[in-house]
Scaffold this active site. Structure first.
Site, short mmCIF file in Angstrom:
data_model
loop_
_atom_site.label_atom_id
_atom_site.label_comp_id
_atom_site.label_asym_id
_atom_site.label_seq_id
_atom_site.Cartn_x
_atom_site.Cartn_y
_atom_site.Cartn_z
N GLU A 73 -9.47 -9.24 3.48
CA GLU A 73 -9.76 -7.82 3.18
C GLU A 73 -11.10 -7.68 2.47
O GLU A 73 -11.37 -8.37 1.47
CB GLU A 73 -8.63 -7.24 2.31
CG GLU A 73 -8.89 -5.79 1.92
CD GLU A 73 -7.67 -5.07 1.34
OE1 GLU A 73 -6.56 -5.63 1.32
OE2 GLU A 73 -7.86 -3.91 0.92
N SER A 92 0.85 -1.21 0.00
CA SER A 92 0.00 0.00 0.00
C SER A 92 0.87 1.25 0.00
O SER A 92 0.41 2.34 -0.32
CB SER A 92 -0.93 0.00 1.21
OG SER A 92 -0.19 -0.18 2.41
#
Ligand code: KIV
Length: 275
Positions: free
Chosen positions: A192, A56
Site C-alpha cells: 500500500e 477499513s
C-alpha cells in the site's frame, strides 16, 4: 431484500494455490474490499477474484478516524455477511489491531474469522514478531496475506497516512520485509502506498503474488476500497483510487468496469500512480 443474483458467473472457486498460478501466468488478480452480503453478490457477479473484508470498514462504514477501534467481533460479523454473498471469490478477512499481538492470540482470532467463512487472514507489518506470527498461523493451516508499506494500523507511529519506502534506506527495508514475510509463509502480499518502481521490484523478486493499492500498475493484482471506487466515501478521494461509478448507471457496471480495467492493465493509469 437480499436475493442471490441469478447472473453470477459459474466459475471455479478462486483458491490459495490458484493465486500463485495466476501470478505465474501473468493473469492480473482483481480484488476489492467488501463489507456485506449485497455488495458481495455484486463482486461475485463481476467475477472479482478476491473479496477483502478490510478493517477499513472502521473508517468507511463506521465513520471512525482510523482502523484502530475495529474489534474482532465486528470483523467476524462482517466476514459472515460477506461469506453469504460470495461463492467463487477468495474471502480474506483482516485481523484487527492487537488481535495478532502474539501467536496464541493470532491463532484464536484467525479461528474465529475462518469459522465465519474467511479462507485467508490479513495482518500488517514485517517485523520479526509479525513473521513469527505468520509462521505459526501457516503451520496451523491458516493462509496469511501480509500487508506492507502504508500499514494503517501503524498510523500513529508513521505520523499519518503517507507514502512509504521513498528513501533508499526505507526501500531496502521494505524489500527485506517482503522477503521475510514470504519466507515466513505468507501466500499473498498487499503493498500500500509505495513507489511504483519499488512495488514492481518487490513483485519481480517474490514468488508469491503482490496486490497493490497506490503501488503502481506492475503488482500482480490490484485492490481498492469499495466505497472509494463507487464515490461513496465522503471527502477527497485518494489520488490512487478512481470513481468507477462516475458516468455509469449502476453499481454492477462500475464493479465490472474496474474488473475489466485491472485485468486488461488499464487500471491504474499514470493519473492514479503516486510519486
Ligand atoms: O482494510 C483495508 O481495506 C485494506 C486495504 C486498503 C488493502 O487493508
Amino acid at each position: 431484500m437480499y436475493v442471490q443474483p441469478a447472473d453470477a458467473p459459474q466459475r471455479k472457486p478462486v483458491t490459495v494455490p490458484r493465486l500463485r498460478e495466476m501470478k505465474a501466468r501473468g493473469e492480473k488478480i482483481v480484488a476489492l474490499t467488501c463489507y456485506d452480503a449485497s455488495f458481495a453478490a455484486h463482486l461475485e457477479s463481476a467475477g472479482v477474484d478476491v473479496a477483502l473484508v478490510g478493517d477499513s470498514l472502521g473508517m468507511v462504514v463506521q465513520g471512525r478516524a482510523s482502523t484502530l477501534p475495529v474489534t474482532l467481533d465486528e470483523m467476524a460479523y462482517h466476514t459472515a455477511m460477506v461469506a453469504r454473498g460470495i461463492s467463487g471469490a477468495l474471502l480474506i478477512a483482516d485481523l484487527p489491531f492487537m488481535s495478532y499481538r502474539n501467536p496464541e492470540v493470532a491463532l484464536e482470532s484467525s479461528a474465529r474469522l475462518m469459522a465465519r467463512g474467511a479462507a485467508m487472514v490479513k495482518l500488517e507489518g514485517g517485523d520479526t514478531w509479525v513473521c513469527e506470527v505468520i509462521g505459526v498461523l501457516t503451520a496451523h493451516d491458516v493462509p496469511v496475506c501480509a500487508h506492507l508499506g502504508l500499514t494503517p494500523q501503524s498510523v500513529h507511529k508513521l505520523g499519518g497516512y503517507r507514502m512509504q519506502g521513498k528513501s533508499e534506506h526505507a526501500a531496502a527495508r521494505l524489500r527485506e520485509q517482503a522477503q521475510a514475510v514470504a519466507q515466513a509463509g505468507a501466500e499473498l502480499l498487499v503493498l500500500e502506498s509505495v513507489p511504483a518502481a519499488l512495488a514492481a521490484q518487490i513483485t519481480h523478486e517474490l514468488a508469491i503474488p503482490t496486490i497493490g493499492i497506490g503501488a503502481g500498475k506492475d503488482c500482480d493484482g490490484q485492490v481498492l476500497v469499495l466505497y472509494d471506487m463507487l464515490g461513496i466515501t465522503p471527502g477527497k478521494r485518494p489520488k490512487f483510487s478512481k470513481d468507477f461509478l462516475a458516468g455509469r448507471d449502476s453499481i454492477a457496471a462500475a464493479i465490472r468496469a474496474y474488473s475489466d480495467d485491472v485485468r486488461a492493465g488499464r487500471f491504474p493509469t499514470d493519473e492514479n500512480i503516486l510519486g
